[in-house]
Design a protein around this motif. Structure first.
Motif, short mmCIF file in Angstrom:
data_model
loop_
_atom_site.label_atom_id
_atom_site.label_comp_id
_atom_site.label_asym_id
_atom_site.label_seq_id
_atom_site.Cartn_x
_atom_site.Cartn_y
_atom_site.Cartn_z
N ASN A 135 16.77 19.89 -6.41
CA ASN A 135 18.02 19.80 -7.19
C ASN A 135 18.03 20.30 -8.76
O ASN A 135 18.55 20.91 -9.34
N ASP A 136 16.65 19.50 -9.45
CA ASP A 136 16.37 19.79 -10.58
C ASP A 136 16.04 21.21 -10.94
O ASP A 136 16.48 21.90 -11.82
N TRP A 137 15.44 21.99 -9.78
CA TRP A 137 15.10 23.28 -9.94
C TRP A 137 16.44 24.09 -9.91
O TRP A 137 16.34 25.19 -10.90
N TYR A 138 17.37 23.90 -9.02
CA TYR A 138 18.60 24.64 -9.09
C TYR A 138 19.04 24.52 -10.40
O TYR A 138 19.58 25.39 -11.08
N ASN A 139 19.39 23.18 -11.07
CA ASN A 139 20.21 22.99 -12.25
C ASN A 139 19.35 23.39 -13.53
O ASN A 139 20.11 23.79 -14.46
N ASN A 140 18.24 23.26 -13.62
CA ASN A 140 17.45 23.26 -14.80
C ASN A 140 16.52 24.40 -15.12
O ASN A 140 15.93 24.62 -16.05
N ASP A 141 16.23 25.26 -13.82
CA ASP A 141 15.07 26.11 -13.88
C ASP A 141 15.74 27.46 -13.24
O ASP A 141 14.72 28.20 -12.55
N ASN A 142 16.98 27.77 -13.48
CA ASN A 142 17.28 28.78 -12.95
C ASN A 142 17.20 29.27 -11.36
O ASN A 142 16.87 30.31 -10.73
N GLY A 143 17.02 27.88 -10.77
CA GLY A 143 16.77 28.20 -9.09
C GLY A 143 17.72 28.82 -8.21
O GLY A 143 17.34 29.75 -7.33
N ALA A 144 19.19 28.81 -8.73
CA ALA A 144 19.93 29.66 -8.03
C ALA A 144 19.85 30.96 -8.26
O ALA A 144 20.12 32.05 -7.35
N ASP A 145 19.47 31.53 -9.55
CA ASP A 145 19.20 32.97 -9.91
C ASP A 145 18.09 33.39 -8.98
O ASP A 145 18.15 34.60 -8.88
N LYS A 146 17.20 32.59 -9.11
CA LYS A 146 15.95 33.04 -8.57
C LYS A 146 16.19 33.27 -6.91
O LYS A 146 15.49 34.39 -6.46
N VAL A 147 16.97 32.55 -6.31
CA VAL A 147 17.35 32.71 -4.88
C VAL A 147 17.95 34.03 -4.85
O VAL A 147 18.20 34.67 -3.95
N LEU A 148 19.15 34.03 -5.86
CA LEU A 148 19.88 35.33 -5.58
C LEU A 148 19.31 36.61 -5.76
O LEU A 148 19.30 37.64 -5.23
N ASN A 149 18.24 36.61 -6.63
CA ASN A 149 17.42 37.64 -7.14
C ASN A 149 16.36 38.07 -5.68
O ASN A 149 16.47 39.39 -5.35
N PHE A 150 16.07 37.07 -5.01
CA PHE A 150 15.59 37.21 -3.72
C PHE A 150 16.24 38.16 -2.79
O PHE A 150 16.16 38.88 -2.16
N LEU A 151 17.64 37.56 -2.80
CA LEU A 151 18.55 38.07 -1.70
C LEU A 151 18.91 39.32 -2.28
O LEU A 151 19.34 40.42 -1.19
N MET A 152 19.18 39.64 -3.45
CA MET A 152 19.43 41.17 -3.89
C MET A 152 18.57 42.17 -3.44
O MET A 152 18.82 43.32 -3.22
N GLU A 153 17.25 41.81 -3.37
CA GLU A 153 16.13 42.64 -3.01
C GLU A 153 16.11 42.94 -1.52
O GLU A 153 15.56 43.72 -1.19
N ARG A 154 16.80 42.09 -0.85
CA ARG A 154 16.96 42.44 0.70
C ARG A 154 17.82 43.56 0.97
O ARG A 154 18.72 43.94 0.34
N ASP A 155 17.13 44.44 1.98
CA ASP A 155 17.89 45.75 2.30
C ASP A 155 18.87 45.35 3.42
O ASP A 155 18.26 45.18 4.55
N LEU A 156 20.00 45.67 3.06
CA LEU A 156 21.08 45.26 4.01
C LEU A 156 21.60 46.68 4.50
O LEU A 156 22.70 46.53 5.20
N SER A 157 21.23 47.72 4.16
CA SER A 157 21.61 49.17 4.60
C SER A 157 22.03 49.31 6.09
O SER A 157 22.79 49.79 6.31
N ASN A 158 21.33 48.46 6.89
CA ASN A 158 21.13 48.83 8.40
C ASN A 158 21.97 47.62 8.97
O ASN A 158 21.99 47.65 10.06
N PHE A 159 22.46 46.55 8.31
CA PHE A 159 22.79 45.32 8.90
C PHE A 159 24.40 45.88 9.02
O PHE A 159 25.22 46.14 8.25
N ASN A 160 24.75 45.45 10.43
CA ASN A 160 26.25 45.65 10.91
C ASN A 160 26.65 44.11 11.14
O ASN A 160 26.23 43.56 11.93
N ALA A 161 27.67 43.84 10.17
CA ALA A 161 28.23 42.42 10.60
C ALA A 161 28.96 42.33 11.68
O ALA A 161 29.48 41.42 12.18
N SER A 162 29.31 43.54 12.26
CA SER A 162 30.29 43.72 13.65
C SER A 162 29.25 43.24 14.83
O SER A 162 29.92 43.03 15.83
N THR A 163 28.05 43.61 14.52
CA THR A 163 27.12 43.50 15.78
C THR A 163 27.15 41.78 16.27
O THR A 163 26.60 41.10 15.38
#
Length: 293
Positions: free
Chosen positions: A153-181
């Protein structure tokens, strides 16, 4: 400043065809797991709510939402809850959904929201066999010491933990992901289906699968069917038994025979189709052959 959902999501306007369902032990940190996404989406487009708020409450809570977390789901014997969730997880032909607001106003919005259900129970919902509207996975693990969660919780609030998680997710390649499958059926899903059944569903399913009398034949006169269930003290009414049998690939009907020049119907029987799709004439001939007096 966290990135808004509209800026980081690749497919913000697409509705997923299923919900995630996260089963797990109490207090192991399921909420913390999704905190970064909730922070990123913001209160305008995401929310946490109860299952009753979702299916029985006013639509205001869903107005403008893209991502929801349904907390502490416990509807193991409620087919009504399951049917309501099926409607909410399904996409609409128009791409829109109606939201019934307090005060009687009806609001129309894009039908694009998805989410995750969280529960401490293995039998959190009464699901139909073969349903693929939910991707169920587990975290039945040992609870960590409280310092572990304080540190996260401290990592989330005081060490940009949420930003780091989002940066990780931003690098995921979703070009072939089909939400309807639709997703594959996990072992957790299979267990949930079995545990969510009524007692009579489980008993009838076991009798059929084990080919126990009277299910050791391709057909069963309904009189024998009812007599045997009564002998075994199997609860449930006619409609419930019929629903189970049909879900297991059995159909009911009766044939017709000529006696002294008159057409007389045979006994009504259950017939095991083994998943085979037959024509009406084929069913009729089968009942004539097997379901006698």
């Amino acid at each position: 400043n966290f990135i808004r959902a509209e800026e980081f999501a690749e497919k913000i306007g697409v509705k997923p065809s299923y919900f995630l369902a996260h089963r797990g032990s109490h207090g192991v940190g399921k909420d913390l797991f999704y905190k970064a996404v909730m922070i990123a989406m913001g209160k305008r487009t995401s929310t946490a709510l109860s299952i009753d708020d979702l299916i029985n409450g006013w639509g205001d809570i869903l107005e403008g939402k893209k991502f929801i977390i349904v907390e502490e789901v416990d509807k193991s014997q409620s087919r009504e809850a399951y049917n309501s969730l099926k409607t909410l997880t399904s996409s609409s032909a128009s791409g829109e959904m109606k939201v019934n607001m307090k005060g009687g106003k009806i609001y129309s919005q894009a039908n694009v929201f998805g989410g995750v259900m969280m529960t401490n129970r293995r039998d959190f919902l009464s699901l139909e066999k073969g349903d693929r509207r939910f991707f169920i996975f587990d975290s039945f693990i040992e609870k960590q010491h409280k310092d572990y969660y304080i540190k996260i919780n401290d990592w989330y609030n005081n060490d940009n933990g949420a930003d780091k998680v989002l940066n990780f997710l931003m690098e995921r390649d979703l070009s072939n992901f089909n939400a309807s499958t639709l997703p594959f059926q996990t072992a957790a899903m299979e267990e949930t289906i079995k545990l969510g059944q009524h007692d009579y569903e489980q008993i009838i399913t076991e009798l059929v699968n084990d080919k126990t009398y009277p299910f050791d034949n391709i057909y069963i006169p309904k009189t024998e069917f009812r007599t045997e269930l009564k002998r075994l003290n199997v609860m449930g009414g006619e409609n419930g038994h019929t629903e189970v049998m049909r879900s297991l690939g059995w159909v009911s009907g009766r044939g017709k025979k000529k006696i002294n020049g008159k057409s007389v119907y045979t006994k009504t029987c259950w017939f095991n189709t083994s998943g085979e799709i037959l024509t009406e004439v084929e069913y009729f001939n089968i009942f004539n052959e097997h379901c006698g007096f």
